[in-house]
Design a protein around this motif. Sequence first.
Motif, PDB file in Angstrom:
ATOM      1  N   UNK A 177       0.843  -1.186   0.000  1.00 36.61           N
ATOM      2  CA  UNK A 177       0.000   0.000   0.000  1.00 36.61           C
ATOM      3  C   UNK A 177       0.883   1.243   0.000  1.00 36.61           C
ATOM      4  N   UNK A 235       2.947   5.155 -10.195  1.00 40.46           N
ATOM      5  CA  UNK A 235       1.983   4.059 -10.111  1.00 40.46           C
ATOM      6  C   UNK A 235       2.058   3.207 -11.381  1.00 40.46           C
ATOM      7  N   UNK A 236       2.115   3.892 -12.524  1.00 42.06           N
ATOM      8  CA  UNK A 236       2.189   3.174 -13.801  1.00 42.06           C
ATOM      9  C   UNK A 236       3.475   2.340 -13.879  1.00 42.06           C
ATOM     10  N   UNK A 260       3.121  -0.733 -11.723  1.00 41.95           N
ATOM     11  CA  UNK A 260       2.231  -1.716 -12.338  1.00 41.95           C
ATOM     12  C   UNK A 260       2.906  -2.419 -13.514  1.00 41.95           C
ATOM     13  N   UNK A 261       3.774  -1.701 -14.221  1.00 43.74           N
ATOM     14  CA  UNK A 261       4.499  -2.336 -15.327  1.00 43.74           C
ATOM     15  C   UNK A 261       5.490  -3.380 -14.797  1.00 43.74           C
ATOM     16  N   UNK A 281      -1.724  -7.849  -3.626  1.00 44.52           N
ATOM     17  CA  UNK A 281      -2.697  -6.765  -3.777  1.00 44.52           C
ATOM     18  C   UNK A 281      -1.863  -5.486  -3.807  1.00 44.52           C
ATOM     19  N   UNK A 282      -1.795  -4.883  -4.980  1.00 44.80           N
ATOM     20  CA  UNK A 282      -0.976  -3.688  -5.168  1.00 44.80           C
ATOM     21  C   UNK A 282      -1.886  -2.464  -5.098  1.00 44.80           C
ATOM     22  N   UNK A 283      -1.995  -1.929  -3.887  1.00 49.43           N
ATOM     23  CA  UNK A 283      -2.919  -0.815  -3.660  1.00 49.43           C
ATOM     24  C   UNK A 283      -2.132   0.491  -3.625  1.00 49.43           C
ATOM     25  N   UNK A 330      -8.807  10.332 -19.099  1.00 47.08           N
ATOM     26  CA  UNK A 330      -7.915   9.342 -19.712  1.00 47.08           C
ATOM     27  C   UNK A 330      -8.630   8.007 -19.895  1.00 47.08           C
ATOM     28  N   UNK A 356     -12.467   7.157  -3.054  1.00 44.42           N
ATOM     29  CA  UNK A 356     -11.338   6.931  -3.957  1.00 44.42           C
ATOM     30  C   UNK A 356     -11.793   6.532  -5.361  1.00 44.42           C
ATOM     31  N   UNK A 363     -10.696   6.282 -11.937  1.00 46.22           N
ATOM     32  CA  UNK A 363      -9.708   5.528 -12.716  1.00 46.22           C
ATOM     33  C   UNK A 363      -9.430   6.209 -14.068  1.00 46.22           C
ATOM     34  N   UNK A 364     -10.417   6.934 -14.567  1.00 49.04           N
ATOM     35  CA  UNK A 364     -10.263   7.564 -15.881  1.00 49.04           C
ATOM     36  C   UNK A 364      -9.936   9.045 -15.777  1.00 49.04           C
TER      37      UNK A 364
END
Lengths: 172, 140
Positions: free
Chosen positions: B34, B42-43, B46-47, B62-64, B80, B116, B134-135
Amino acid sequence: MRTKALQVMLLCTSLFLLATALPSCKGKIKDADISTAINEKIKTMTDMSGLTAAVKDGVVTLTGECKDEACKTVCETAVKAIAGVKSVVNNCTIAPPPAPVVVVPEANVDALTKAINDAVKDFPGVKTALNDGVLTLTGEVAKDKLQKLMMGLNALKAMGLKKIESAGLTKK
Amino acid sequence: MALQDKYKELIDAATNAGVANLQVREQEGVLYIDGDTSGTTKQQLWDIYGKLDPDYSGGDLMLNINSIAGVSEGAKLKVTTNRTNLNIRKGPSTEDTVVGKAARHEIVTLVKKENDQWWYIQTKDGEEGYSYTQYLTPVE
């Protein structure tokens, strides 16, 4: 002659005094000295830090909090080893175990279900099943959209989602 | 500990990137990471996750990572979405009716954070309502 007799008398008196005074000093260690020795141990031994000791006639009463049973025994043994200690009354208590760390908050199932539905809305082929905080994904998703889907779902950990099982989800 | 080894590269990257409030904890076979950071970091994280587990299907992480915690009211946000317009809804749920749309790459303003997942936003044309976070990407 008189002075000689006086000298002998003085010598005898001092010898007598020495003979009577010394054993009483050597045989009985003062409670204060025991206290000093214990306080020294409290300062130097981590197991004993935070404890307090009361000494009366060579009987030591230990109070305070030990982290566990073993620590309590170690403290008692250390005090017993001090010269002059007749016995130890070990009144130390054991610290309660630390509360388990809450990693995942308790889920409000309705709110979480709704949030999951929101998160998968733009991924029409994905099917969800939530059971006891574990989300199982089935169906299919385009490989290039998978990361976005997982990002949205992983964020729901903050709402009580414990785990995502997605081995049954086809990535095409 | 085994999970922390498996995802070591990810944990190291998060540490090195200075992710705020970073917590790495393991419980019942799941590793929880977390923290709060920027959208770019963050991107990147996640990559790395995608490199270590290409299908994200291990069920053991769990990648929060929250990239929106530091965004304040009045901030400019870029829409986005992948291709489509972004729905603006009456309430904070996909069950609420759509009251407007924001075009892809349009800049909107954050009015209020509901949670959130949902923020109350306003478009430059004055349309207002709830959109899915998210967008929405903060304009850095």
